[in-house]
Design a protein around this motif. Structure first.
Motif, PDB file in Angstrom:
ATOM      1  N   ASN A  87      29.419  28.800  40.879  1.00  0.00           N
ATOM      2  CA  ASN A  87      30.367  29.887  41.137  1.00  0.00           C
ATOM      3  C   ASN A  87      31.730  29.665  40.482  1.00  0.00           C
ATOM      4  O   ASN A  87      32.772  29.942  41.081  1.00  0.00           O
ATOM      5  CB  ASN A  87      30.529  30.118  42.643  1.00  0.00           C
ATOM      6  N   ARG A  88      31.687  29.216  39.250  1.00  0.00           N
ATOM      7  CA  ARG A  88      32.912  29.096  38.451  1.00  0.00           C
ATOM      8  C   ARG A  88      32.874  30.092  37.293  1.00  0.00           C
ATOM      9  O   ARG A  88      31.830  30.249  36.644  1.00  0.00           O
ATOM     10  CB  ARG A  88      33.071  27.677  37.893  1.00  0.00           C
ATOM     11  N   VAL A  89      34.003  30.725  37.069  1.00  0.00           N
ATOM     12  CA  VAL A  89      34.204  31.502  35.850  1.00  0.00           C
ATOM     13  C   VAL A  89      35.108  30.669  34.950  1.00  0.00           C
ATOM     14  O   VAL A  89      36.246  30.349  35.318  1.00  0.00           O
ATOM     15  CB  VAL A  89      34.856  32.868  36.144  1.00  0.00           C
ATOM     16  N   ILE A  90      34.594  30.301  33.781  1.00  0.00           N
ATOM     17  CA  ILE A  90      35.332  29.476  32.836  1.00  0.00           C
ATOM     18  C   ILE A  90      35.710  30.334  31.648  1.00  0.00           C
ATOM     19  O   ILE A  90      34.842  30.891  30.967  1.00  0.00           O
ATOM     20  CB  ILE A  90      34.499  28.257  32.385  1.00  0.00           C
ATOM     21  N   ILE A 129      40.092  28.350  34.685  1.00  0.00           N
ATOM     22  CA  ILE A 129      38.882  28.320  35.506  1.00  0.00           C
ATOM     23  C   ILE A 129      39.183  28.953  36.860  1.00  0.00           C
ATOM     24  O   ILE A 129      40.176  28.620  37.510  1.00  0.00           O
ATOM     25  CB  ILE A 129      38.367  26.882  35.710  1.00  0.00           C
ATOM     26  N   TYR A 130      38.299  29.878  37.284  1.00  0.00           N
ATOM     27  CA  TYR A 130      38.317  30.408  38.635  1.00  0.00           C
ATOM     28  C   TYR A 130      37.100  29.839  39.361  1.00  0.00           C
ATOM     29  O   TYR A 130      35.958  30.093  38.958  1.00  0.00           O
ATOM     30  CB  TYR A 130      38.223  31.932  38.644  1.00  0.00           C
ATOM     31  N   ALA A 131      37.343  29.087  40.423  1.00  0.00           N
ATOM     32  CA  ALA A 131      36.250  28.464  41.190  1.00  0.00           C
ATOM     33  C   ALA A 131      36.210  29.083  42.578  1.00  0.00           C
ATOM     34  O   ALA A 131      37.190  29.026  43.330  1.00  0.00           O
ATOM     35  CB  ALA A 131      36.442  26.958  41.269  1.00  0.00           C
ATOM     36  N   TYR A 132      35.058  29.655  42.932  1.00  0.00           N
ATOM     37  CA  TYR A 132      34.918  30.315  44.225  1.00  0.00           C
ATOM     38  C   TYR A 132      34.112  29.445  45.181  1.00  0.00           C
ATOM     39  O   TYR A 132      33.098  28.846  44.819  1.00  0.00           O
ATOM     40  CB  TYR A 132      34.206  31.670  44.081  1.00  0.00           C
ATOM     41  N   ASP A 133      34.594  29.383  46.429  1.00  0.00           N
ATOM     42  CA  ASP A 133      33.795  28.808  47.513  1.00  0.00           C
ATOM     43  C   ASP A 133      34.260  29.436  48.825  1.00  0.00           C
ATOM     44  O   ASP A 133      35.097  30.340  48.834  1.00  0.00           O
ATOM     45  CB  ASP A 133      33.835  27.285  47.536  1.00  0.00           C
ATOM     46  N   THR A 134      33.705  28.961  49.932  1.00  0.00           N
ATOM     47  CA  THR A 134      34.086  29.505  51.227  1.00  0.00           C
ATOM     48  C   THR A 134      34.264  28.384  52.223  1.00  0.00           C
ATOM     49  O   THR A 134      33.585  27.350  52.160  1.00  0.00           O
ATOM     50  CB  THR A 134      33.029  30.507  51.733  1.00  0.00           C
ATOM     51  N   LEU A 135      35.210  28.576  53.137  1.00  0.00           N
ATOM     52  CA  LEU A 135      35.492  27.564  54.164  1.00  0.00           C
ATOM     53  C   LEU A 135      34.592  27.714  55.380  1.00  0.00           C
ATOM     54  O   LEU A 135      34.644  26.898  56.284  1.00  0.00           O
ATOM     55  CB  LEU A 135      36.956  27.672  54.595  1.00  0.00           C
ATOM     56  N   LYS A 136      33.792  28.787  55.426  1.00  0.00           N
ATOM     57  CA  LYS A 136      32.936  29.029  56.594  1.00  0.00           C
ATOM     58  C   LYS A 136      31.471  28.949  56.201  1.00  0.00           C
ATOM     59  O   LYS A 136      31.112  29.124  55.056  1.00  0.00           O
ATOM     60  CB  LYS A 136      33.249  30.424  57.171  1.00  0.00           C
TER      61      LYS A 136
END
Length: 346
Positions: free
Chosen positions: A153-156, A339-346
């Motif tokens: 889930n990274r946009v490079i 770089i945009y890196a997506y994740d979630t804390l839940k």
């Protein structure tokens, strides 16, 4: 499989949308006009959430405010559209109060690109030769921007500029606006913004950096210690004319540690930004209204609908050498990565 569909016409030319998808169902859709990121979405709990301010109506994406567009040759404002380079006085077209903003009136944000596809790497590459006779900047430049969506889930984004005919400048970015909340939420008040920054650029009445850097500590610009936009933005509205953020923050360049992190508290969605240059301009669309942009995925245009996080070298560095090096000698090539890196804390 990278998919391509027609997305309307602009200036008599076909706009095409290129959609990349990874194993998690995360999507990245990019247009061949201005490299617009029309979609950066995640699929959660049988709901698709677009993380960027966007529209299915191409006309809304060509309104003002450079929604999710490639910006260049240089990002930010150049004072009076002038600077001195190698003892030459350079003058380029202006487009905001006598200054040059985001590459001027014919910058990369107003151009079509040729697109090539790499299915194996899940990436596309946008290319064009930007001519001096078109945008008024010194020399021609071959520009290439690669968008890759990874399975983590990274946009490079990788920017390359090859300078031709004369010495020039190169300081591109992408003007992506983010809102990480659930669909239907039309503001930033449940977001936290952290910036790896201790100083921000002083600006004059025309928002031109003066060359001074101001300490963030104990101010409304201390995004290392107070990150809650629901607290900060109302205070900014009551205390400064801008009514929100439109500021260049000095950051520590890194492709390993984030320069900025945006988190939405209710959902736990988090976006980390990495950059190999020394600034992030944070802009909360403070004067945006529905006369400028309509029919977005977050409703009609209004202040604080989303936040742009523009990774770049500090603006107006053409005139302020201590802010960074953006000169590009003839026949030389410069590169930059975001770089945009997506994740979630839940």
């Amino acid at each position: 499989m990278i998919k391509v569909i027609d997305f309307g016409k602009h200036r008599g030319q076909m706009v095409q949308r290129y959609t990349l998808e990874n194993v998690h169902g995360t999507r990245l859709s990019v247009l061949n006009f201005a490299g617009i990121i029309q979609e950066f979405s995640v699929y959660e709990n049988e709901t698709r959430v677009n993380l960027v301010l966007s529209s299915d109506d191409f006309a809304s994406l060509t309104a003002d405010y450079n929604i999710n567009r490639i910006i260049g040759r240089t990002a930010g404002r150049i004072a009076d559209g002038r600077w001195t380079q190698n003892e030459r006085n350079i003058v380029v077209p202006t487009n905001e109060n006598g200054h040059t903003l985001h590459g001027g009136p014919q910058g990369l944000s107003e151009q079509f690109f040729d697109v090539s596809i790499n299915q194996e790497a899940n990436e596309i590459t946008l290319k064009r030769q930007q001519l001096s006779e078109l945008d008024g900047f010194p020399g021609d430049i071959n520009v290439q921007v690669t968008y890759q969506l990874t399975d983590d889930n990274r946009v490079i984004l990788k920017f390359t500029g090859e300078q031709l005919k004369a010495d020039g400048v190169f300081n591109p970015t992408i003007h992506s606006y983010f809102n990480l909340a659930n669909p239907g939420v039309d503001n930033l008040l449940t977001h936290e913004l952290w910036l790896n920054s201790q100083k921000h650029a002083a600006i004059n009445a025309d928002k031109i950096p003066t060359g001074s850097l101001l300490d963030n500590a104990n101010t409304l610009f201390d995004f290392k210690n107070e990150t809650n936009l629901g607290v900060i933005l109302p205070k900014l509205r009551s205390k400064i004319k801008e009514g929100g953020l439109d500021d260049a923050f000095l950051v520590e360049p890194s492709l390993v540690k984030p320069v900025a992190v945006l988190t939405e508290n209710n959902s736990g969605r988090r976006l980390s930004v990495y950059s190999d240059r020394n600034a992030v301009v944070a802009f909360t669309a403070n004067q945006l209204d529905n006369d400028v942009i309509k029919d977005t995925n977050r409703g009609e245009g209004h202040p604080w609908i989303a936040v742009a996080l523009e990774a770049q070298t500090l603006p107006n560095s053409e005139n302020i050498p201590t802010f960074g090096h953006v000169d590009l000698a003839v026949n030389d090539t410069a590169e930059a990565t975001i770089i945009y890196a997506y994740d979630t804390l839940k």
